[in-house]
Design a protein around this motif. Sequence first.
Motif, short mmCIF file in Angstrom:
data_model
loop_
_atom_site.label_atom_id
_atom_site.label_comp_id
_atom_site.label_asym_id
_atom_site.label_seq_id
_atom_site.Cartn_x
_atom_site.Cartn_y
_atom_site.Cartn_z
N ALA A 1 -3.71 -26.40 -16.15
CA ALA A 1 -3.84 -25.23 -17.02
C ALA A 1 -2.48 -24.79 -17.56
O ALA A 1 -2.37 -24.38 -18.72
CB ALA A 1 -4.52 -24.09 -16.28
N ALA A 2 -1.46 -24.88 -16.73
CA ALA A 2 -0.11 -24.47 -17.16
C ALA A 2 0.39 -25.38 -18.28
O ALA A 2 0.97 -24.91 -19.27
CB ALA A 2 0.84 -24.50 -15.97
N VAL A 3 0.15 -26.67 -18.14
CA VAL A 3 0.56 -27.61 -19.19
C VAL A 3 -0.23 -27.34 -20.46
O VAL A 3 0.32 -27.27 -21.56
CB VAL A 3 0.35 -29.07 -18.72
N HIS A 4 -1.55 -27.16 -20.30
CA HIS A 4 -2.41 -26.91 -21.46
C HIS A 4 -1.94 -25.67 -22.23
O HIS A 4 -1.92 -25.66 -23.47
CB HIS A 4 -3.86 -26.73 -20.97
N ALA A 5 -1.54 -24.64 -21.49
CA ALA A 5 -1.13 -23.37 -22.12
C ALA A 5 0.12 -23.53 -22.97
O ALA A 5 0.33 -22.76 -23.92
CB ALA A 5 -0.91 -22.31 -21.05
N THR A 6 0.96 -24.51 -22.66
CA THR A 6 2.17 -24.72 -23.47
C THR A 6 1.86 -25.41 -24.79
O THR A 6 2.66 -25.37 -25.72
CB THR A 6 3.23 -25.57 -22.74
N ALA A 7 0.70 -26.07 -24.85
CA ALA A 7 0.42 -26.96 -25.98
C ALA A 7 -0.56 -26.38 -27.00
O ALA A 7 -0.67 -26.92 -28.10
CB ALA A 7 -0.12 -28.30 -25.45
N PHE A 8 -1.30 -25.33 -26.61
CA PHE A 8 -2.32 -24.77 -27.50
C PHE A 8 -2.10 -23.28 -27.70
O PHE A 8 -1.58 -22.59 -26.81
CB PHE A 8 -3.71 -25.01 -26.91
N PRO B 1 -3.15 -19.28 -27.78
CA PRO B 1 -3.89 -18.56 -26.73
C PRO B 1 -5.40 -18.72 -26.79
O PRO B 1 -6.04 -18.94 -25.76
CB PRO B 1 -3.47 -17.11 -26.96
N HIS B 2 -6.00 -18.66 -27.99
CA HIS B 2 -7.47 -18.71 -28.06
C HIS B 2 -8.04 -20.10 -27.81
O HIS B 2 -9.25 -20.26 -27.71
CB HIS B 2 -7.94 -18.18 -29.42
N GLU B 3 -7.18 -21.11 -27.72
CA GLU B 3 -7.67 -22.48 -27.47
C GLU B 3 -7.30 -22.97 -26.07
O GLU B 3 -7.58 -24.12 -25.73
CB GLU B 3 -7.10 -23.45 -28.50
N ARG B 4 -6.67 -22.12 -25.28
CA ARG B 4 -6.22 -22.57 -23.96
C ARG B 4 -7.36 -22.66 -22.97
O ARG B 4 -8.26 -21.83 -22.98
CB ARG B 4 -5.15 -21.60 -23.43
N TRP B 5 -7.28 -23.65 -22.11
CA TRP B 5 -8.23 -23.79 -21.02
C TRP B 5 -7.56 -23.28 -19.74
O TRP B 5 -6.55 -23.82 -19.30
CB TRP B 5 -8.63 -25.25 -20.82
N GLY B 6 -8.15 -22.26 -19.15
CA GLY B 6 -7.60 -21.70 -17.92
C GLY B 6 -7.99 -22.50 -16.69
O GLY B 6 -8.70 -23.52 -16.78
N ILE B 7 -7.52 -22.02 -15.54
CA ILE B 7 -7.77 -22.74 -14.27
C ILE B 7 -9.28 -22.87 -14.03
O ILE B 7 -9.75 -23.95 -13.63
CB ILE B 7 -7.10 -21.99 -13.11
N ASP B 8 -10.03 -21.81 -14.28
CA ASP B 8 -11.48 -21.86 -14.04
C ASP B 8 -12.15 -22.89 -14.93
O ASP B 8 -12.99 -23.68 -14.47
CB ASP B 8 -12.11 -20.50 -14.28
N ALA B 9 -11.81 -22.87 -16.21
CA ALA B 9 -12.44 -23.80 -17.15
C ALA B 9 -12.13 -25.25 -16.75
O ALA B 9 -13.01 -26.12 -16.77
CB ALA B 9 -11.95 -23.52 -18.56
N ILE B 10 -10.89 -25.50 -16.38
CA ILE B 10 -10.50 -26.86 -16.00
C ILE B 10 -11.17 -27.26 -14.69
O ILE B 10 -11.67 -28.39 -14.55
CB ILE B 10 -8.96 -26.96 -15.93
N SER B 11 -11.25 -26.34 -13.73
CA SER B 11 -11.91 -26.65 -12.46
C SER B 11 -13.38 -26.97 -12.68
O SER B 11 -13.92 -27.92 -12.09
CB SER B 11 -11.79 -25.46 -11.49
N LEU B 12 -14.04 -26.17 -13.53
CA LEU B 12 -15.46 -26.40 -13.80
C LEU B 12 -15.66 -27.77 -14.45
O LEU B 12 -16.59 -28.50 -14.10
CB LEU B 12 -16.01 -25.30 -14.72
N GLN B 13 -14.78 -28.12 -15.38
CA GLN B 13 -14.90 -29.43 -16.02
C GLN B 13 -14.72 -30.55 -15.01
O GLN B 13 -15.51 -31.50 -14.96
CB GLN B 13 -13.85 -29.57 -17.13
N LEU B 14 -13.67 -30.45 -14.19
CA LEU B 14 -13.38 -31.53 -13.24
C LEU B 14 -14.48 -31.71 -12.20
O LEU B 14 -14.62 -32.78 -11.61
CB LEU B 14 -12.05 -31.26 -12.53
N ALA B 15 -15.26 -30.64 -11.98
CA ALA B 15 -16.34 -30.73 -10.99
C ALA B 15 -17.61 -31.35 -11.57
O ALA B 15 -18.54 -31.66 -10.82
CB ALA B 15 -16.65 -29.33 -10.46
N LEU B 16 -17.65 -31.53 -12.89
CA LEU B 16 -18.86 -32.09 -13.51
C LEU B 16 -18.91 -33.60 -13.31
O LEU B 16 -17.87 -34.27 -13.29
CB LEU B 16 -18.86 -31.77 -15.01
#
Length: 145
Positions: free
Chosen positions: A17-24, A26-41
């Motif tokens: 999430a920290a890396v993602h936040a540097t590259a996008f 604010p409105h396109e950033r994926w936070g820790i929850d979003a990334i965790s949910l994706q990785l669990a799918l």
Amino acid sequence: MTDAAETATLAHAAILAAVHATAFPPHERWGIDAISLQLALPGVFGFLHPRGGMLLARVTADEAEILTLAVEPRARRRGVGTTLLTKALAEAHRRGARAVLLEVSVGNTPARVLYDRAGFVEVGRRPRYYADGSDAMILRAVLPC
Ligand SMILES: CC(C)(COP(=O)(O)OP(=O)(O)OC[C@H]1O[C@@H](n2cnc3c(N)ncnc32)[C@H](O)[C@@H]1OP(=O)(O)O)[C@@H](O)C(=O)NCCC(=O)NCCS
């Protein structure tokens, strides 16, 4: 840590999430929850590059999708994005995918050049898909059998 991209797990969600936040923006950033949910799918996998890059992808049956790709601004133009994409295509192939899809803004020249070099071609568009009003291009690459 070596210079090679490593497999990302739920334990890496914060750094992803920290890396993602540097590259996008604010409105396109994926936070820790979003990334965790994706990785669990089912079918979702990710890679983390030690120089500051991350990628998430998903395989469904014989097709894969690049969900997101981000390289920190300070680490760009040194092959990090290419390394992550190459690893993702290989992993998708290993999991049975024979084609890979993704979406990219028509105005995102760095990403478009990167994907073009990796063999992606445009197969469709989503008009005004992004918040800034730009179209999304749907790109597809065929993986070897
Ligand atoms: C797109 C992105 C992932 C590229 O990461 P990167 O690590 O810089 O990519 P690479 O160093 O592997 O670059 C590979 C090639 O892509 C092209 N490229 C990359 N950035 C470019 C730029 N700013 N302008 C033109 N071409 C570019 C070049 O051909 C480059 O090869 P070269 O440096 O030998 O000329 C990065 O710019 C990024 O995170 N952007 C913001 C998030 C984003 O747009 N993600 C993709 C969403 S679909």
